[in-house]
Design an enzyme around this catalytic site. Structure first.
Site, PDB file in Angstrom:
ATOM      1  N   GLU A   1      27.108  10.010  51.844  1.00 43.22           N
ATOM      2  CA  GLU A   1      25.767   9.881  52.432  1.00 43.22           C
ATOM      3  C   GLU A   1      25.843   9.668  53.944  1.00 43.22           C
ATOM      4  O   GLU A   1      25.046  10.216  54.700  1.00 43.22           O
ATOM      5  CB  GLU A   1      25.025   8.725  51.738  1.00 43.22           C
ATOM      6  CG  GLU A   1      24.734   9.079  50.281  1.00 43.22           C
ATOM      7  CD  GLU A   1      24.193   7.908  49.471  1.00 43.22           C
ATOM      8  OE1 GLU A   1      24.645   6.767  49.685  1.00 43.22           O
ATOM      9  OE2 GLU A   1      23.325   8.139  48.625  1.00 43.22           O
TER      10      GLU A   1
ATOM     11  N   GLY B   1      28.107   6.149  49.323  1.00 43.49           N
ATOM     12  CA  GLY B   1      27.613   5.930  50.689  1.00 43.49           C
ATOM     13  C   GLY B   1      28.461   6.643  51.734  1.00 43.49           C
ATOM     14  O   GLY B   1      27.966   6.933  52.834  1.00 43.49           O
TER      15      GLY B   1
ATOM     16  N   ALA C   1      29.638   2.664  49.517  1.00 44.34           N
ATOM     17  CA  ALA C   1      29.222   1.320  49.898  1.00 44.34           C
ATOM     18  C   ALA C   1      30.183   0.354  49.202  1.00 44.34           C
ATOM     19  O   ALA C   1      30.787   0.686  48.182  1.00 44.34           O
ATOM     20  CB  ALA C   1      27.790   1.088  49.460  1.00 44.34           C
TER      21      ALA C   1
ATOM     22  N   GLU D   1      27.803   7.077  41.926  1.00 45.87           N
ATOM     23  CA  GLU D   1      27.039   5.853  41.633  1.00 45.87           C
ATOM     24  C   GLU D   1      26.653   5.740  40.169  1.00 45.87           C
ATOM     25  O   GLU D   1      26.509   4.637  39.640  1.00 45.87           O
ATOM     26  CB  GLU D   1      25.770   5.796  42.499  1.00 45.87           C
ATOM     27  CG  GLU D   1      26.029   5.573  43.980  1.00 45.87           C
ATOM     28  CD  GLU D   1      26.192   6.864  44.780  1.00 45.87           C
ATOM     29  OE1 GLU D   1      26.485   7.927  44.188  1.00 45.87           O
ATOM     30  OE2 GLU D   1      26.036   6.805  46.019  1.00 45.87           O
TER      31      GLU D   1
HETATM   32  N1  CO8 Z   1      33.952  -0.667  47.471  1.00 41.80           N
HETATM   33  C1  CO8 Z   1      34.827  -1.692  47.574  1.00 41.80           C
HETATM   34  N2  CO8 Z   1      36.146  -1.514  47.522  1.00 41.80           N
HETATM   35  C2  CO8 Z   1      36.618  -0.257  47.322  1.00 41.80           C
HETATM   36  C3  CO8 Z   1      35.756   0.853  47.208  1.00 41.80           C
HETATM   37  C4  CO8 Z   1      34.348   0.611  47.300  1.00 41.80           C
HETATM   38  N3  CO8 Z   1      33.449   1.592  47.241  1.00 41.80           N
HETATM   39  N4  CO8 Z   1      36.507   1.951  47.034  1.00 41.80           N
HETATM   40  C5  CO8 Z   1      37.775   1.552  47.044  1.00 41.80           C
HETATM   41  N5  CO8 Z   1      37.860   0.225  47.217  1.00 41.80           N
HETATM   42  C6  CO8 Z   1      39.053  -0.618  47.262  1.00 41.80           C
HETATM   43  C7  CO8 Z   1      39.632  -0.813  45.877  1.00 41.80           C
HETATM   44  O1  CO8 Z   1      38.933  -1.821  45.184  1.00 41.80           O
HETATM   45  C8  CO8 Z   1      41.045  -1.192  46.217  1.00 41.80           C
HETATM   46  O2  CO8 Z   1      41.086  -2.534  46.623  1.00 41.80           O
HETATM   47  P1  CO8 Z   1      42.118  -3.576  45.917  1.00 41.80           P
HETATM   48  O3  CO8 Z   1      43.468  -3.041  46.290  1.00 41.80           O
HETATM   49  O4  CO8 Z   1      41.768  -4.855  46.560  1.00 41.80           O
HETATM   50  O5  CO8 Z   1      41.850  -3.493  44.458  1.00 41.80           O
HETATM   51  C9  CO8 Z   1      41.344  -0.334  47.436  1.00 41.80           C
HETATM   52  O6  CO8 Z   1      40.085   0.049  47.969  1.00 41.80           O
HETATM   53  C10 CO8 Z   1      42.108   0.930  47.094  1.00 41.80           C
HETATM   54  O7  CO8 Z   1      41.399   1.606  46.084  1.00 41.80           O
HETATM   55  P2  CO8 Z   1      42.073   2.131  44.729  1.00 41.80           P
HETATM   56  O8  CO8 Z   1      43.223   1.261  44.338  1.00 41.80           O
HETATM   57  O9  CO8 Z   1      40.979   2.315  43.715  1.00 41.80           O
HETATM   58  O10 CO8 Z   1      42.641   3.529  45.222  1.00 41.80           O
HETATM   59  P3  CO8 Z   1      42.834   4.867  44.378  1.00 41.80           P
HETATM   60  O11 CO8 Z   1      43.569   5.797  45.271  1.00 41.80           O
HETATM   61  O12 CO8 Z   1      43.388   4.578  43.028  1.00 41.80           O
HETATM   62  O13 CO8 Z   1      41.340   5.430  44.135  1.00 41.80           O
HETATM   63  C11 CO8 Z   1      39.077   5.981  44.762  1.00 41.80           C
HETATM   64  C12 CO8 Z   1      40.534   5.808  45.218  1.00 41.80           C
HETATM   65  C13 CO8 Z   1      38.955   7.191  43.830  1.00 41.80           C
HETATM   66  C14 CO8 Z   1      38.270   6.256  46.013  1.00 41.80           C
HETATM   67  C15 CO8 Z   1      38.597   4.703  44.040  1.00 41.80           C
HETATM   68  O14 CO8 Z   1      38.877   3.587  44.858  1.00 41.80           O
HETATM   69  C16 CO8 Z   1      37.120   4.686  43.734  1.00 41.80           C
HETATM   70  O15 CO8 Z   1      36.684   5.315  42.791  1.00 41.80           O
HETATM   71  N6  CO8 Z   1      36.351   3.944  44.552  1.00 41.80           N
HETATM   72  C17 CO8 Z   1      34.933   3.687  44.300  1.00 41.80           C
HETATM   73  C18 CO8 Z   1      34.112   4.928  44.591  1.00 41.80           C
HETATM   74  C19 CO8 Z   1      32.664   4.635  44.322  1.00 41.80           C
HETATM   75  O16 CO8 Z   1      32.244   4.334  43.227  1.00 41.80           O
HETATM   76  N7  CO8 Z   1      31.825   4.780  45.370  1.00 41.80           N
HETATM   77  C20 CO8 Z   1      30.398   4.557  45.285  1.00 41.80           C
HETATM   78  C21 CO8 Z   1      30.060   3.143  45.635  1.00 41.80           C
HETATM   79  S1  CO8 Z   1      28.330   2.787  45.450  1.00 41.80           S
HETATM   80  C22 CO8 Z   1      27.617   3.475  46.809  1.00 41.80           C
HETATM   81  O17 CO8 Z   1      28.255   4.018  47.660  1.00 41.80           O
HETATM   82  C23 CO8 Z   1      26.132   3.358  46.909  1.00 41.80           C
HETATM   83  C24 CO8 Z   1      25.665   3.758  48.298  1.00 41.80           C
HETATM   84  C25 CO8 Z   1      24.171   3.708  48.403  1.00 41.80           C
HETATM   85  C26 CO8 Z   1      23.696   2.403  48.933  1.00 41.80           C
HETATM   86  C27 CO8 Z   1      22.269   2.476  49.206  1.00 41.80           C
HETATM   87  C28 CO8 Z   1      21.627   1.113  49.405  1.00 41.80           C
HETATM   88  C29 CO8 Z   1      20.144   1.175  49.623  1.00 41.80           C
END
Ligand code: CO8
Length: 258
Positions: A112, A109, A65, A132
């Site tokens: 999921e 997400g 998400a 998360e």
């Molecule tokens: N949300 C927003 N932006 C994201 C996300 C995300 N989940 N993942 C990546 N991005 C963005 C980064 O911020 C970055 O943007 P910017 O260049 O503007 O900074 C761009 O995508 C590229 O990402 P990275 O530079 O981080 O790329 P890497 O190759 O270094 O890393 C990863 C890739 C490992 C995927 C890393 O981006 C990461 O760890 N992302 C977050 C993963 C995460 O924590 N996911 C869980 C999110 S919470 C969730 O999903 C809850 C769902 C349940 C909801 C239920 C509601 C009821």
């Protein structure tokens, strides 16, 4: 509807939906999930669609998400709006089969969403995770509930508590994905599987999806009865006569969804 966050292609009875937020690793915001729900709802109504495939990019199916969208929200915001609940329902109420074709990251997400689909075909590059816990929260759309059913308690606890990623091979071994294919062949394999399903009678396909999904939710005795009754019900269809006659006549069946 003109979509901004997904790309939809319909060909040979397969609706291929590509998540398309390349700058954000296909992070799932409300707009994207709403568009996905609309596209799937349209696919459900469209006679030219028999199966859907959801995919992302080579690098990311979806990295979760959208954290940027959620960061400032309060309990009241997410509880009162019932965040993501109707979007999830729009995906899971589709009666046609949905295959997730996962390459790269399927996190939070994203994992999921893949689990909301009927089965997952993974590229060898796929990485699944429920990170998360690293954000001070927990899975909220099936990453503890569906994941536990799919991979069992030990793996689900391991993934959700440590936030570690699981590679494609481990995911297949654990029952999260049905097959692993070379990344370059992912779409070909997933669309190939979809085409194979599209050739079957839509009534049996729909009944199978319903029966397997109910089996997940009901005690075994009730699930067996539900399955048996659906099996019996299919004898009221022309497709049952056609399928069995075609077998005996050693020819391909011509199903008509009746
Ligand atoms: N949300 C927003 N932006 C994201 C996300 C995300 N989940 N993942 C990546 N991005 C963005 C980064 O911020 C970055 O943007 P910017 O260049 O503007 O900074 C761009 O995508 C590229 O990402 P990275 O530079 O981080 O790329 P890497 O190759 O270094 O890393 C990863 C890739 C490992 C995927 C890393 O981006 C990461 O760890 N992302 C977050 C993963 C995460 O924590 N996911 C869980 C999110 S919470 C969730 O999903 C809850 C769902 C349940 C909801 C239920 C509601 C009821």
């Amino acid at each position: 509807m003109a979509y901004k966050n997904i790309v939809v292609d319909i060909e040979d009875y397969v609706c291929l939906i590509r998540l398309n937020r390349p700058d954000a690793m296909n992070a799932l915001n409300l707009d994207l999930l709403q568009e996905l729900g609309v596209a799937l709802g349209e696919a459900q109504k469209n006679d030219k669609v028999r199966v859907c495939v959801i995919t992302g990019s080579e690098k990311a199916f979806a990295a979760g998400a959208d954290v940027k969208m959620m960061a400032e929200k309060s309990f009241v915001d997410v509880f009162a709006s019932d965040l993501f609940t109707s979007e999830e329902a729009a995906i899971t109420r589709v009666r046609k089969p949905i295959i997730a074709a996962v390459s790269g990251y399927a996190l939070g997400g994203g994992c999921e969403l893949a689990m909301m689909c009927d089965f997952i075909i993974a590229a060898d590059s796929a990485k699944f995770g429920q990170p998360e816990v690293n954000l001070g929260v927990m899975p909220g759309m099936g990453g503890s509930a569906r994941l536990t059913k799919l991979v069992g308690r030990a793996k689900a606890m391991d993934m959700a508590l440590t936030g570690r990623m699981m590679g494609a091979e481990e995911a297949e071994r654990s029952g999260l994905v049905s097959r692993v294919v070379p990344a370059k062949k992912l779409i070909e394999e997933a669309v190939g599987a979809a085409r194979k399903i599209a050739e079957k009678g839509a009534l049996s396909v729909m009944a199978i999806k319903e029966s397997v999904n109910r089996a997940d939710e009901m005690p075994l005795k009730e699930a067996l009865l539900f399955e048996r009754r659906l099996f019996h019900a299919l004898f009221a269809t022309e497709d049952q006569k056609e399928g069995m006659n075609a077998f005996m006549e050693k020819r391909e069946p011509q199903f008509r969804d009746r």
